[in-house]
Scaffold this active site. Structure first.
Site, PDB file in Angstrom:
ATOM      1  N   ASN A   9      38.530  32.079  34.702  1.00  0.00           N
ATOM      2  CA  ASN A   9      39.963  31.853  34.917  1.00  0.00           C
ATOM      3  C   ASN A   9      40.111  30.917  36.106  1.00  0.00           C
ATOM      4  OD1 ASN A   9      42.685  31.923  35.340  1.00  0.00           O
ATOM      5  ND2 ASN A   9      42.718  34.012  36.153  1.00  0.00           N
ATOM      6  N   LYS A  11      42.787  29.534  37.233  1.00  0.00           N
ATOM      7  CA  LYS A  11      44.087  29.656  37.914  1.00  0.00           C
ATOM      8  C   LYS A  11      44.656  28.261  38.204  1.00  0.00           C
ATOM      9  CE  LYS A  11      42.252  33.796  40.078  1.00  0.00           C
ATOM     10  NZ  LYS A  11      42.604  34.975  40.827  1.00  0.00           N
ATOM     11  N   HIS A  96      47.934  38.841  33.094  1.00  0.00           N
ATOM     12  CA  HIS A  96      47.091  38.754  34.293  1.00  0.00           C
ATOM     13  C   HIS A  96      47.888  39.308  35.474  1.00  0.00           C
ATOM     14  CE1 HIS A  96      44.953  37.043  37.715  1.00  0.00           C
ATOM     15  NE2 HIS A  96      43.889  37.027  36.914  1.00  0.00           N
ATOM     16  N   GLU A  98      48.398  38.329  38.357  1.00  0.00           N
ATOM     17  CA  GLU A  98      49.261  37.369  39.072  1.00  0.00           C
ATOM     18  C   GLU A  98      50.540  37.111  38.287  1.00  0.00           C
ATOM     19  OE1 GLU A  98      46.117  34.539  39.673  1.00  0.00           O
ATOM     20  OE2 GLU A  98      45.149  36.014  40.966  1.00  0.00           O
ATOM     21  N   GLU A 168      41.149  44.684  35.342  1.00  0.00           N
ATOM     22  CA  GLU A 168      41.090  43.973  36.614  1.00  0.00           C
ATOM     23  C   GLU A 168      41.907  44.729  37.654  1.00  0.00           C
ATOM     24  OE1 GLU A 168      40.050  39.580  36.080  1.00  0.00           O
ATOM     25  OE2 GLU A 168      42.217  39.746  35.916  1.00  0.00           O
ATOM     26  N   GLY A 174      40.386  38.399  43.958  1.00  0.00           N
ATOM     27  CA  GLY A 174      40.468  37.386  45.017  1.00  0.00           C
ATOM     28  C   GLY A 174      40.338  37.954  46.413  1.00  0.00           C
ATOM     29  N   SER A 211      36.680  39.876  41.977  1.00  0.00           N
ATOM     30  CA  SER A 211      35.656  39.514  42.965  1.00  0.00           C
ATOM     31  C   SER A 211      34.231  39.589  42.402  1.00  0.00           C
ATOM     32  CB  SER A 211      35.802  40.364  44.230  1.00  0.00           C
ATOM     33  OG  SER A 211      37.023  40.039  44.876  1.00  0.00           O
TER      34      SER A 211
HETATM   35  C1  PEP Z   1      40.884  36.661  38.091  1.00  0.00           C
HETATM   36  O1  PEP Z   1      41.536  35.686  38.418  1.00  0.00           O
HETATM   37  O2  PEP Z   1      41.070  37.171  36.976  1.00  0.00           O
HETATM   38  C2  PEP Z   1      39.886  37.190  39.021  1.00  0.00           C
HETATM   39  C3  PEP Z   1      39.210  38.255  38.684  1.00  0.00           C
HETATM   40  O3  PEP Z   1      39.728  36.509  40.209  1.00  0.00           O
HETATM   41  P1  PEP Z   1      38.503  36.686  41.269  1.00  0.00           P
HETATM   42  O4  PEP Z   1      37.233  36.669  40.484  1.00  0.00           O
HETATM   43  O5  PEP Z   1      38.643  35.515  42.188  1.00  0.00           O
HETATM   44  O6  PEP Z   1      38.715  37.998  41.952  1.00  0.00           O
END
Ligand code: PEP
Length: 248
Positions: A9, A11, A96, A98, A168, A174, A211
């Site tokens: 992803n 973003k 997601h 976000e 998630e 992040g 992460s």
């Molecule tokens: C994501 O954007 O779905 C995500 C898991 O980000 P990160 O790996 O940076 O935590």
């Protein structure tokens, strides 16, 4: 055992030039493998460049990060599932964290997006996960199941078989603080049980995201019930993404 799914992803990163350069470098070093699926979710404006740079690589899947909760009409700035499909996307991230927590997307909108995606033959990658305060109050299961049920409610049995689920935890995205393999396994078991209760076939993969880095990817992928990884930060750099997709 399900073949792992490794999904990037990006973003709000990598415009068309960077996305194309990334894909050219990646394709030069990653040969097709039938024991895993690799997916990319570039920004909508970089989508065509990314896909074109990977021309001929039918093993790689390309999707969009979001679609509108409307099919067409006066919704300036939006992209619909039909437009994404026409542009060559085969999958879409829905719900997601976000989208939910930065843009205020509701369960009802997530349900609508899943339904529109499926109607236009885009496989929904439905993201679910609890916030830190919800986890601390012992509400992880309640939140995840509420989001899951809402997202799949309107899908037919045939459409449900095309789903990908991504657990998630919001507190892990992040932040550099990943769930432990045991944390992930516990929630994945709850998700799998609910999917079975809803008649969703076991072939539907459940990814972990939050992460993930090259050093923790092997242990997370080895956790019970973890069928793949959805990765933000560590998917932005060719070296680290190669290391993640090569895990296991
Ligand atoms: C994501 O954007 O779905 C995500 C898991 O980000 P990160 O790996 O940076 O935590």
């Amino acid at each position: 055992m399900r073949a792992p799914v490794l999904a990037a992803n990006w973003k709000l990163n990598h415009g068309p030039t960077e996305a194309a350069a990334f894909l050219r470098a990646f394709c030069g070093r990653y040969a097709p493998r039938d024991d895993r699926t690799v997916m990319f979710f570039p920004s909508a404006l970089a989508f065509a460049a990314a896909r074109e740079a990977a021309a001929g690589r039918a093993d790689l899947r390309f999707g969009v990060q979001n679609v509108a909760a409307h099919d067409r009409g006066a919704f300036t700035g939006e992209n619909s599932a039909a437009i994404a499909r026409d542009a060559g996307a085969t999958c879409v991230l829905v719900g997601h964290s976000e989208r939910r927590h930065v843009f205020g997307e509701t369960d009802a909108e997530t349900a609508e997006k899943c339904a529109l995606a499926a109607a236009h033959e885009l496989d929904p990658v439905l993201c679910v996960g609890e916030k830190l305060d919800e986890r601390e109050r012992g509400e992880t299961e309640r939140v995840v199941l509420r989001q899951l049920r809402a997202g799949i409610r309107r899908l037919t049995a045939q459409q449900r078989a095309r789903l990908v689920i991504a657990y998630e935890p919001v507190w892990a995205i992040g932040t550099g603080r990943n769930a432990t393999p045991a944390d992930a396994a516990a929630v994945h078991a709850v998700v799998r049980a609910e999917l079975r209760a809803e008649g969703v076939p076991d072939a539907v993969p459940i990814l972990y995201g939050g992460s993930v880095k090259p050093d923790n990817a092997p242990a997370l992928l080895a956790a019970d019930g973890v069928d793949g990884l959805l990765v933000g930060g560590a998917s932005l750099d060719v070296e680290s993404w190669l290391a993640v997709v090569g895990a296991r």
